[in-house]
Design a protein around this motif. Structure first.
Motif, PDB file in Angstrom:
ATOM      1  N   LYS A  91       2.865 -13.570  -8.505  1.00 51.40           N
ATOM      2  CA  LYS A  91       2.156 -12.290  -8.411  1.00 51.40           C
ATOM      3  C   LYS A  91       1.884 -11.892  -6.969  1.00 51.40           C
ATOM      4  CE  LYS A  91      -0.671 -12.669 -12.645  1.00 51.40           C
ATOM      5  NZ  LYS A  91      -0.717 -14.160 -12.796  1.00 51.40           N
ATOM      6  N   ASN A  92       1.724 -12.893  -6.111  1.00 56.51           N
ATOM      7  CA  ASN A  92       1.319 -12.602  -4.723  1.00 56.51           C
ATOM      8  C   ASN A  92       2.485 -12.600  -3.730  1.00 56.51           C
ATOM      9  OD1 ASN A  92       1.821 -15.277  -4.995  1.00 56.51           O
ATOM     10  ND2 ASN A  92      -0.010 -16.001  -3.928  1.00 56.51           N
ATOM     11  N   LYS A  93       3.748 -12.587  -4.253  1.00 57.65           N
ATOM     12  CA  LYS A  93       4.904 -12.495  -3.328  1.00 57.65           C
ATOM     13  C   LYS A  93       4.835 -11.152  -2.593  1.00 57.65           C
ATOM     14  CE  LYS A  93       8.923 -14.325  -3.407  1.00 57.65           C
ATOM     15  NZ  LYS A  93       9.639 -15.245  -2.481  1.00 57.65           N
ATOM     16  N   GLN A  94       5.224 -11.191  -1.303  1.00 59.08           N
ATOM     17  CA  GLN A  94       5.237  -9.969  -0.488  1.00 59.08           C
ATOM     18  C   GLN A  94       6.146  -8.909  -1.090  1.00 59.08           C
ATOM     19  OE1 GLN A  94       6.623 -11.148   3.372  1.00 59.08           O
ATOM     20  NE2 GLN A  94       4.796 -10.392   4.390  1.00 59.08           N
ATOM     21  N   THR A  95       7.334  -9.376  -1.557  1.00 61.61           N
ATOM     22  CA  THR A  95       8.329  -8.418  -2.061  1.00 61.61           C
ATOM     23  C   THR A  95       8.569  -8.665  -3.542  1.00 61.61           C
ATOM     24  OG1 THR A  95      10.061  -9.966  -1.426  1.00 61.61           O
ATOM     25  CG2 THR A  95       9.532  -8.229   0.155  1.00 61.61           C
ATOM     26  N   TYR A  96       8.686  -7.589  -4.301  1.00 58.87           N
ATOM     27  CA  TYR A  96       9.019  -7.635  -5.726  1.00 58.87           C
ATOM     28  C   TYR A  96       8.141  -8.614  -6.521  1.00 58.87           C
ATOM     29  CZ  TYR A  96      13.151  -5.458  -3.644  1.00 58.87           C
ATOM     30  OH  TYR A  96      13.988  -4.663  -2.929  1.00 58.87           O
ATOM     31  N   PRO A  97       6.799  -8.567  -6.367  1.00 57.97           N
ATOM     32  CA  PRO A  97       5.946  -9.510  -7.090  1.00 57.97           C
ATOM     33  C   PRO A  97       6.108  -9.370  -8.599  1.00 57.97           C
ATOM     34  CG  PRO A  97       4.638  -7.691  -6.185  1.00 57.97           C
ATOM     35  CD  PRO A  97       6.028  -7.587  -5.594  1.00 57.97           C
ATOM     36  N   SER A  98       6.028 -10.488  -9.289  1.00 61.33           N
ATOM     37  CA  SER A  98       6.047 -10.579 -10.762  1.00 61.33           C
ATOM     38  C   SER A  98       7.352 -10.133 -11.407  1.00 61.33           C
ATOM     39  CB  SER A  98       4.887  -9.778 -11.394  1.00 61.33           C
ATOM     40  OG  SER A  98       3.657 -10.330 -10.989  1.00 61.33           O
ATOM     41  N   MET A  99       8.370  -9.840 -10.613  1.00 63.53           N
ATOM     42  CA  MET A  99       9.650  -9.456 -11.233  1.00 63.53           C
ATOM     43  C   MET A  99      10.442 -10.703 -11.617  1.00 63.53           C
ATOM     44  SD  MET A  99      10.944  -6.029  -9.221  1.00 63.53           S
ATOM     45  CE  MET A  99      11.715  -5.290 -10.670  1.00 63.53           C
ATOM     46  N   LEU A 100      11.425 -10.518 -12.505  1.00 61.93           N
ATOM     47  CA  LEU A 100      12.295 -11.632 -12.879  1.00 61.93           C
ATOM     48  C   LEU A 100      13.335 -11.865 -11.787  1.00 61.93           C
ATOM     49  CD1 LEU A 100      12.787 -10.907 -16.696  1.00 61.93           C
ATOM     50  CD2 LEU A 100      11.118 -12.411 -15.573  1.00 61.93           C
ATOM     51  N   ASP A 101      13.830 -13.093 -11.699  1.00 66.07           N
ATOM     52  CA  ASP A 101      14.672 -13.503 -10.571  1.00 66.07           C
ATOM     53  C   ASP A 101      15.831 -14.352 -11.101  1.00 66.07           C
ATOM     54  OD1 ASP A 101      15.498 -14.212  -7.947  1.00 66.07           O
ATOM     55  OD2 ASP A 101      13.414 -14.297  -7.265  1.00 66.07           O
ATOM     56  N   ASN A 102      16.735 -14.776 -10.207  1.00 66.24           N
ATOM     57  CA  ASN A 102      17.735 -15.762 -10.599  1.00 66.24           C
ATOM     58  C   ASN A 102      17.112 -17.155 -10.512  1.00 66.24           C
ATOM     59  OD1 ASN A 102      20.034 -13.632  -9.057  1.00 66.24           O
ATOM     60  ND2 ASN A 102      20.067 -14.134 -11.222  1.00 66.24           N
ATOM     61  N   THR A 103      17.690 -18.099 -11.264  1.00 62.29           N
ATOM     62  CA  THR A 103      17.094 -19.438 -11.325  1.00 62.29           C
ATOM     63  C   THR A 103      16.698 -19.926  -9.937  1.00 62.29           C
ATOM     64  OG1 THR A 103      18.728 -19.864 -13.080  1.00 62.29           O
ATOM     65  CG2 THR A 103      17.356 -21.713 -12.357  1.00 62.29           C
ATOM     66  N   VAL A 104      17.639 -19.808  -9.004  1.00 65.38           N
ATOM     67  CA  VAL A 104      17.407 -20.247  -7.628  1.00 65.38           C
ATOM     68  C   VAL A 104      18.113 -19.260  -6.715  1.00 65.38           C
ATOM     69  CG1 VAL A 104      18.035 -22.027  -5.947  1.00 65.38           C
ATOM     70  CG2 VAL A 104      17.171 -22.704  -8.192  1.00 65.38           C
ATOM     71  N   ALA A 105      17.471 -18.864  -5.622  1.00 65.60           N
ATOM     72  CA  ALA A 105      18.097 -17.940  -4.678  1.00 65.60           C
ATOM     73  C   ALA A 105      17.462 -18.099  -3.305  1.00 65.60           C
ATOM     74  CB  ALA A 105      17.929 -16.494  -5.153  1.00 65.60           C
ATOM     75  N   GLY A 106      18.265 -17.902  -2.280  1.00 66.85           N
ATOM     76  CA  GLY A 106      17.695 -17.996  -0.939  1.00 66.85           C
ATOM     77  C   GLY A 106      18.606 -17.386   0.096  1.00 66.85           C
ATOM     78  N   GLY A 107      18.032 -17.014   1.229  1.00 68.79           N
ATOM     79  CA  GLY A 107      18.799 -16.454   2.333  1.00 68.79           C
ATOM     80  C   GLY A 107      19.397 -17.563   3.191  1.00 68.79           C
ATOM     81  N   MET A 108      20.546 -17.268   3.816  1.00 68.44           N
ATOM     82  CA  MET A 108      21.220 -18.266   4.644  1.00 68.44           C
ATOM     83  C   MET A 108      20.919 -18.044   6.122  1.00 68.44           C
ATOM     84  SD  MET A 108      24.822 -18.291   2.630  1.00 68.44           S
ATOM     85  CE  MET A 108      25.734 -18.858   4.074  1.00 68.44           C
ATOM     86  N   CYS A 109      20.251 -19.028   6.722  1.00 68.84           N
ATOM     87  CA  CYS A 109      19.927 -18.943   8.146  1.00 68.84           C
ATOM     88  C   CYS A 109      21.139 -19.345   8.984  1.00 68.84           C
ATOM     89  CB  CYS A 109      18.753 -19.860   8.458  1.00 68.84           C
ATOM     90  SG  CYS A 109      17.277 -19.337   7.595  1.00 68.84           S
ATOM     91  N   THR A 110      21.023 -19.116  10.286  1.00 66.66           N
ATOM     92  CA  THR A 110      22.101 -19.467  11.206  1.00 66.66           C
ATOM     93  C   THR A 110      22.517 -20.919  11.026  1.00 66.66           C
ATOM     94  OG1 THR A 110      21.125 -17.965  12.801  1.00 66.66           O
ATOM     95  CG2 THR A 110      22.793 -19.487  13.633  1.00 66.66           C
ATOM     96  N   GLY A 111      23.821 -21.145  10.911  1.00 69.93           N
ATOM     97  CA  GLY A 111      24.348 -22.501  10.840  1.00 69.93           C
ATOM     98  C   GLY A 111      24.419 -23.059   9.433  1.00 69.93           C
ATOM     99  N   GLU A 112      23.774 -22.377   8.495  1.00 70.96           N
ATOM    100  CA  GLU A 112      23.745 -22.889   7.132  1.00 70.96           C
ATOM    101  C   GLU A 112      24.977 -22.423   6.365  1.00 70.96           C
ATOM    102  OE1 GLU A 112      20.010 -23.879   4.340  1.00 70.96           O
ATOM    103  OE2 GLU A 112      20.238 -21.770   4.826  1.00 70.96           O
ATOM    104  N   LYS A 113      25.526 -23.295   5.519  1.00 70.67           N
ATOM    105  CA  LYS A 113      26.657 -22.914   4.673  1.00 70.67           C
ATOM    106  C   LYS A 113      26.143 -22.673   3.256  1.00 70.67           C
ATOM    107  CE  LYS A 113      30.149 -24.683   7.632  1.00 70.67           C
ATOM    108  NZ  LYS A 113      31.594 -24.738   7.749  1.00 70.67           N
ATOM    109  N   PRO A 114      26.884 -21.862   2.477  1.00 69.05           N
ATOM    110  CA  PRO A 114      26.358 -21.469   1.175  1.00 69.05           C
ATOM    111  C   PRO A 114      25.999 -22.643   0.264  1.00 69.05           C
ATOM    112  CG  PRO A 114      28.505 -20.413   1.625  1.00 69.05           C
ATOM    113  CD  PRO A 114      28.141 -21.191   2.832  1.00 69.05           C
ATOM    114  N   PHE A 115      26.884 -23.643   0.198  1.00 66.31           N
ATOM    115  CA  PHE A 115      26.637 -24.761  -0.726  1.00 66.31           C
ATOM    116  C   PHE A 115      25.371 -25.533  -0.354  1.00 66.31           C
ATOM    117  CE2 PHE A 115      27.213 -29.069  -2.357  1.00 66.31           C
ATOM    118  CZ  PHE A 115      27.535 -28.816  -3.673  1.00 66.31           C
ATOM    119  N   GLU A 116      25.219 -25.826   0.938  1.00 64.09           N
ATOM    120  CA  GLU A 116      24.037 -26.575   1.368  1.00 64.09           C
ATOM    121  C   GLU A 116      22.772 -25.742   1.172  1.00 64.09           C
ATOM    122  OE1 GLU A 116      24.022 -29.729   1.914  1.00 64.09           O
ATOM    123  OE2 GLU A 116      26.203 -29.754   1.640  1.00 64.09           O
TER     124      GLU A 116
END
Lengths: 319, 319
Positions: free
Chosen positions: A160-185
């Motif tokens: 409920k207290n997320k800055q963006t899109y609070p209380s909405m449904l999401d994918n099981t797991v999701a995240g942004g990729m920072c510099t140097g990070e590869k998608p699988f890791e």
């Protein structure tokens, strides 16, 4: 009636297409300056004219109002570290002056920007990327259970207290990729952080399934200034779980996980309950799993193409 | 070294993109007239200027050299049958006069053309569709076997005496969709005709997996005039077979089926042994099955986008 799948996709992929209306497309481009870096012959993103006017540009920036370009002017031998330092200084000044709402969502994560050959050019603070309209990268995973009664998806509800899109449904797991990070890791890390899924099991069972790409024009729901651009790549993964494995919130970003049937997920989609880019990933999942097809979806072809938009900027090579 | 996956995709998707070079794209469009039908506000295909010059147009056609349009002028209350009849008469005249090489490959199959809402507008003989540059539709199925040793694909070799692409490797089953045909029924029919696969088993085990779309400029390998356009939609299907089921040639279009490992298929792709649009379907299969991913394929993002090109013409709704 609820939202159609095409409407859901267009909420995410809402930057105009040239072929739909050539004059309108060209007219719309007048609202932006092209973001470039010296020594690189490519447009890396589109910057709203209102951002050009307000941003506290330093001597390291050149603005050409006729050509409508914004160029980071770095020494000829500049490396990514130097370019990133110059941008960071300018962003820090904008933060100090309180110029932009979006910069109040500081994440302390750096997002990479790539050149025409997929080479790493520079990085910048995550929340500033939409000011420059550069391509951002993430990874989304859909965990599901399949038995003789059909397929069920593990769907979390955002806190409920997320800055963006609070209380909405999401994918099981999701995240942004920072510099140097590869998608699988990236997705393996997020699976532990967000859903407490054991690393060994995830590494063993997860499957890469391609990506979705879209060009998003931000509206009020994203927070901060509207009209900023967010062209995005989301690498997609499937994880088929045994019924005994139950994702559970680990950090405080997720309120709860529920195992929903395909019919329940389709109903939640139509009601607009999913975060927009998560709806897009679910629609791609349904197409790949034969749960949405040409015979039942009138907009099938436009949806498939928009889910894989060819972005008009250079993109990363992670090989 | 052999061909890269991106090179294989570009052999198929070789019509220019606006965002790659705006001036060159616009310049290239000058080589074509836009094909339209009266009463419908959409371009249905691009017709080479050389086709405009040679074709024996009747009084039912209007050519505007300034606007670069070719319009089939039918009565205001014309239905698809009447439009199709007018086109058929013109094509018959061109056949009689021997105007075009491509018309010598007469198939006696009619391909449908759709309007902006996915509605059926008209049909024309299959081999004439590239003269008008209209979107064509097909269905491709990849049959595979998967066990603890990995995944193997059933790959046919085309007959030596096929008109087009003789002796090249193909997808397990593939066929074009005639007027009124839906993708699923098309692929079930072709599975029997081309690979002797039992209908009941195919209906039970086949899975819809989306589609690939590309905009092809025909070269010498396609036979007939070069430079003709062929924007195409191929609905893709997977069929996981038990090791005991063996596809066998039924008509005389296929020489033999072989069960090839992923490594063998990748090697054949790099050697250019696959018919170009079949290579594209196989690459999509590899991405969907996690056999080609961002960490190993440097051109991953461009490939994914090009496999799902948003065509600049109206496309079918099969719902």
């Amino acid at each position: 009636m609820g939202k159609s799948n095409l409407e859901l996709v267009i909420e995410c992929d809402n930057f105009p297409y040239y072929e739909d209306n050539r004059a309108a497309y060209t007219e719309n481009l007048n609202n932006y300056h092209a973001f470039r870096v010296s020594g690189c012959d490519a447009t890396l993103g589109y910057v709203l004219n209102s951002v050009i006017e307000k941003f506290p540009w330093t001597e390291h920036w050149a603005i050409d109002s006729a050509a409508k370009t914004l160029t980071l002017v770095a020494p000829a031998d500049a490396d990514p570290a130097l370019r990133s330092k110059l941008i960071a200084e300018s962003i820090a000044e904008a933060v100090k002056q309180g110029t932009f709402e979006v910069l109040k969502g500081w994440r302390n994560e750096n997002y990479p920007v790539f050149g025409p050959g997929g080479e790493y050019l520079l990085e910048m603070e995550r929340c500033a990327s939409c000011l420059f309209g550069v391509v951002t990268y993430g990874a989304h995973m859909t965990a599901y259970v399949e038995d003789e009664t059909g397929l069920k998806l593990w769907i979390p509800r955002r806190a409920k207290n997320k800055q963006t899109y609070p209380s909405m449904l999401d994918n099981t797991v999701a995240g942004g990729m920072c510099t140097g990070e590869k998608p699988f890791e990236c997705i393996v890390r997020e699976a532990m952080e967000e859903a407490s899924l054991p690393e060994a099991e995830v590494r063993h069972l997860i499957r890469a399934r391609g990506c979705v790409t879209y060009h998003h024009v931000r509206d009020v729901r994203a927070g901060g200034e509207t009209g900023l651009l967010q062209p995005e790549v989301e690498y997609v993964y499937d994880l088929k779980l045994d019924a005994s494995v139950i994702p559970t919130p680990c950090d405080n970003e997720v309120e709860e996980f529920k195992l929903l049937s395909v019919a329940e997920v389709k109903e939640a989609l139509a009601k607009g309950e999913f975060k927009p880019n998560c709806a897009v990933v679910i629609i791609d999942f349904f197409i790949r799993h034969g749960l949405l097809m040409a015979e039942t979806e009138p907009d099938f072809l436009d949806i498939q193409a928009r889910l894989h938009r060819r972005l008009e900027f250079p993109t990363a090579s992670h090989a």
